[in-house]
Design a protein around this motif. Sequence first.
Motif, PDB file in Angstrom:
ATOM      1  N   TYR A  33       0.869  -1.185   0.000  1.00  0.00           N
ATOM      2  CA  TYR A  33       0.000   0.000   0.000  1.00  0.00           C
ATOM      3  C   TYR A  33       0.901   1.229   0.000  1.00  0.00           C
ATOM      4  CZ  TYR A  33      -3.218   3.575   1.738  1.00  0.00           C
ATOM      5  OH  TYR A  33      -3.957   4.713   1.902  1.00  0.00           O
ATOM      6  N   VAL A  34       0.662   2.111  -0.959  1.00  0.00           N
ATOM      7  CA  VAL A  34       1.417   3.359  -1.045  1.00  0.00           C
ATOM      8  C   VAL A  34       0.425   4.491  -1.301  1.00  0.00           C
ATOM      9  CG1 VAL A  34       3.217   4.648  -2.269  1.00  0.00           C
ATOM     10  CG2 VAL A  34       3.444   2.173  -1.995  1.00  0.00           C
ATOM     11  N   LYS A  35       0.451   5.490  -0.417  1.00  0.00           N
ATOM     12  CA  LYS A  35      -0.381   6.683  -0.596  1.00  0.00           C
ATOM     13  C   LYS A  35       0.560   7.878  -0.668  1.00  0.00           C
ATOM     14  CE  LYS A  35      -3.828   9.559   1.723  1.00  0.00           C
ATOM     15  NZ  LYS A  35      -4.625   9.709   2.960  1.00  0.00           N
ATOM     16  N   ILE A  36       0.527   8.570  -1.798  1.00  0.00           N
ATOM     17  CA  ILE A  36       1.354   9.753  -2.008  1.00  0.00           C
ATOM     18  C   ILE A  36       0.443  10.975  -1.955  1.00  0.00           C
ATOM     19  CG2 ILE A  36       2.901  10.960  -3.601  1.00  0.00           C
ATOM     20  CD1 ILE A  36       3.615   8.194  -4.774  1.00  0.00           C
ATOM     21  N   SER A  37       0.781  11.925  -1.094  1.00  0.00           N
ATOM     22  CA  SER A  37       0.027  13.173  -0.971  1.00  0.00           C
ATOM     23  C   SER A  37       0.961  14.340  -1.237  1.00  0.00           C
ATOM     24  CB  SER A  37      -0.565  13.315   0.429  1.00  0.00           C
ATOM     25  OG  SER A  37      -1.432  12.249   0.724  1.00  0.00           O
ATOM     26  N   ALA A  38       0.458  15.359  -1.936  1.00  0.00           N
ATOM     27  CA  ALA A  38       1.259  16.549  -2.225  1.00  0.00           C
ATOM     28  C   ALA A  38       0.343  17.770  -2.234  1.00  0.00           C
ATOM     29  CB  ALA A  38       1.956  16.408  -3.574  1.00  0.00           C
ATOM     30  N   TRP A  39       0.899  18.897  -1.788  1.00  0.00           N
ATOM     31  CA  TRP A  39       0.144  20.143  -1.719  1.00  0.00           C
ATOM     32  C   TRP A  39       0.814  21.193  -2.598  1.00  0.00           C
ATOM     33  CZ3 TRP A  39       0.557  16.594   2.004  1.00  0.00           C
ATOM     34  CH2 TRP A  39      -0.604  16.233   2.698  1.00  0.00           C
ATOM     35  N   GLU A  40       0.008  21.831  -3.440  1.00  0.00           N
ATOM     36  CA  GLU A  40       0.470  22.919  -4.310  1.00  0.00           C
ATOM     37  C   GLU A  40       0.008  24.242  -3.705  1.00  0.00           C
ATOM     38  OE1 GLU A  40      -0.141  24.475  -8.922  1.00  0.00           O
ATOM     39  OE2 GLU A  40      -1.159  22.668  -8.248  1.00  0.00           O
ATOM     40  N   TYR A  41       0.977  25.063  -3.307  1.00  0.00           N
ATOM     41  CA  TYR A  41       0.657  26.386  -2.765  1.00  0.00           C
ATOM     42  C   TYR A  41       1.941  27.183  -2.638  1.00  0.00           C
ATOM     43  CZ  TYR A  41      -0.910  30.155   0.281  1.00  0.00           C
ATOM     44  OH  TYR A  41      -1.193  31.379   0.806  1.00  0.00           O
ATOM     45  N   PRO A  42       1.984  28.404  -3.191  1.00  0.00           N
ATOM     46  CA  PRO A  42       0.962  28.987  -4.066  1.00  0.00           C
ATOM     47  C   PRO A  42       0.894  28.232  -5.393  1.00  0.00           C
ATOM     48  CG  PRO A  42       2.910  30.371  -4.071  1.00  0.00           C
ATOM     49  CD  PRO A  42       3.149  29.278  -3.060  1.00  0.00           C
ATOM     50  N   GLU A  43      -0.014  28.632  -6.239  1.00  0.00           N
ATOM     51  CA  GLU A  43      -0.209  27.958  -7.512  1.00  0.00           C
ATOM     52  C   GLU A  43       1.109  27.829  -8.264  1.00  0.00           C
ATOM     53  OE1 GLU A  43      -3.178  28.077 -11.379  1.00  0.00           O
ATOM     54  OE2 GLU A  43      -3.283  29.671  -9.912  1.00  0.00           O
ATOM     55  N   GLY A  44       1.403  26.604  -8.712  1.00  0.00           N
ATOM     56  CA  GLY A  44       2.623  26.347  -9.472  1.00  0.00           C
ATOM     57  C   GLY A  44       3.815  25.931  -8.634  1.00  0.00           C
ATOM     58  N   ALA A  45       3.642  25.850  -7.293  1.00  0.00           N
ATOM     59  CA  ALA A  45       4.761  25.493  -6.416  1.00  0.00           C
ATOM     60  C   ALA A  45       4.382  24.323  -5.513  1.00  0.00           C
ATOM     61  CB  ALA A  45       5.161  26.689  -5.558  1.00  0.00           C
ATOM     62  N   LEU A  46       5.280  23.345  -5.421  1.00  0.00           N
ATOM     63  CA  LEU A  46       5.096  22.254  -4.476  1.00  0.00           C
ATOM     64  C   LEU A  46       5.386  22.786  -3.082  1.00  0.00           C
ATOM     65  CD1 LEU A  46       4.681  19.219  -3.846  1.00  0.00           C
ATOM     66  CD2 LEU A  46       7.159  18.968  -4.129  1.00  0.00           C
ATOM     67  N   ASN A  47       4.412  22.721  -2.205  1.00  0.00           N
ATOM     68  CA  ASN A  47       4.563  23.221  -0.844  1.00  0.00           C
ATOM     69  C   ASN A  47       5.029  22.122   0.112  1.00  0.00           C
ATOM     70  OD1 ASN A  47       4.330  25.121   1.305  1.00  0.00           O
ATOM     71  ND2 ASN A  47       2.339  24.279   1.812  1.00  0.00           N
ATOM     72  N   TYR A  48       4.458  20.915  -0.037  1.00  0.00           N
ATOM     73  CA  TYR A  48       4.752  19.834   0.903  1.00  0.00           C
ATOM     74  C   TYR A  48       4.314  18.522   0.275  1.00  0.00           C
ATOM     75  CZ  TYR A  48       4.459  17.054   5.205  1.00  0.00           C
ATOM     76  OH  TYR A  48       4.622  16.093   6.159  1.00  0.00           O
ATOM     77  N   SER A  49       4.975  17.431   0.660  1.00  0.00           N
ATOM     78  CA  SER A  49       4.537  16.106   0.218  1.00  0.00           C
ATOM     79  C   SER A  49       4.809  15.096   1.321  1.00  0.00           C
ATOM     80  CB  SER A  49       5.245  15.691  -1.071  1.00  0.00           C
ATOM     81  OG  SER A  49       6.627  15.501  -0.851  1.00  0.00           O
ATOM     82  N   GLU A  50       4.056  14.003   1.286  1.00  0.00           N
ATOM     83  CA  GLU A  50       4.268  12.926   2.244  1.00  0.00           C
ATOM     84  C   GLU A  50       3.859  11.602   1.617  1.00  0.00           C
ATOM     85  OE1 GLU A  50       1.915  14.174   5.613  1.00  0.00           O
ATOM     86  OE2 GLU A  50       0.163  13.079   4.911  1.00  0.00           O
ATOM     87  N   ILE A  51       4.430  10.522   2.167  1.00  0.00           N
ATOM     88  CA  ILE A  51       4.151   9.186   1.651  1.00  0.00           C
ATOM     89  C   ILE A  51       3.803   8.278   2.820  1.00  0.00           C
ATOM     90  CG2 ILE A  51       5.059   7.216   0.372  1.00  0.00           C
ATOM     91  CD1 ILE A  51       6.913   9.133  -1.081  1.00  0.00           C
ATOM     92  N   GLU A  52       2.697   7.566   2.681  1.00  0.00           N
ATOM     93  CA  GLU A  52       2.257   6.580   3.671  1.00  0.00           C
ATOM     94  C   GLU A  52       2.479   5.195   3.061  1.00  0.00           C
ATOM     95  OE1 GLU A  52      -2.043   5.444   5.552  1.00  0.00           O
ATOM     96  OE2 GLU A  52      -1.628   7.572   5.198  1.00  0.00           O
ATOM     97  N   LEU A  53       3.132   4.302   3.804  1.00  0.00           N
ATOM     98  CA  LEU A  53       3.517   2.995   3.259  1.00  0.00           C
ATOM     99  C   LEU A  53       3.068   1.858   4.164  1.00  0.00           C
ATOM    100  CD1 LEU A  53       7.253   3.918   2.587  1.00  0.00           C
ATOM    101  CD2 LEU A  53       5.438   3.855   0.874  1.00  0.00           C
ATOM    102  N   ASP A  54       2.773   0.724   3.554  1.00  0.00           N
ATOM    103  CA  ASP A  54       2.552  -0.512   4.289  1.00  0.00           C
ATOM    104  C   ASP A  54       3.034  -1.661   3.411  1.00  0.00           C
ATOM    105  OD1 ASP A  54       1.759  -2.154   6.401  1.00  0.00           O
ATOM    106  OD2 ASP A  54      -0.273  -2.361   5.636  1.00  0.00           O
ATOM    107  N   GLY A  55       3.876  -2.524   3.961  1.00  0.00           N
ATOM    108  CA  GLY A  55       4.394  -3.668   3.218  1.00  0.00           C
ATOM    109  C   GLY A  55       5.649  -3.376   2.422  1.00  0.00           C
ATOM    110  N   VAL A  56       6.062  -2.116   2.388  1.00  0.00           N
ATOM    111  CA  VAL A  56       7.252  -1.713   1.635  1.00  0.00           C
ATOM    112  C   VAL A  56       8.033  -0.650   2.414  1.00  0.00           C
ATOM    113  CG1 VAL A  56       6.336  -2.210  -0.677  1.00  0.00           C
ATOM    114  CG2 VAL A  56       5.928   0.020   0.349  1.00  0.00           C
ATOM    115  N   ASN A  57       9.300  -0.500   2.054  1.00  0.00           N
ATOM    116  CA  ASN A  57      10.150   0.571   2.570  1.00  0.00           C
ATOM    117  C   ASN A  57      10.443   1.544   1.442  1.00  0.00           C
ATOM    118  OD1 ASN A  57      10.615  -0.558   5.225  1.00  0.00           O
ATOM    119  ND2 ASN A  57      11.892  -2.081   4.220  1.00  0.00           N
TER     120      ASN A  57
END
Length: 92
Positions: free
Chosen positions: A56-80
Amino acid sequence: MKIIEPAVVECKECLELIEINVDMKSVNYDNRDMGPEIEYEGIIESKCAKCANIIYVKISAWEYPEGALNYSEIELDGVNLIKSPVFSCIKE
């Protein structure tokens, strides 16, 4: 938001390397001082092709302000996590 270089994960059971490239979908939108903040999300629920371990891999990312990556995170299960994805906010 688009992934331009996939994440690489390693199966916790057999150590197989797996590239994770998922379509990022907009899941939340909030008006802020410098314009919209948009949250994107991509989820993969699958089995390792080599050993059938559930991953299971969940990738989340936030764009703020428009056109700029502000933050990202990854949630994992079963993998490193071996390598984080690279994102692009440029609209094509």
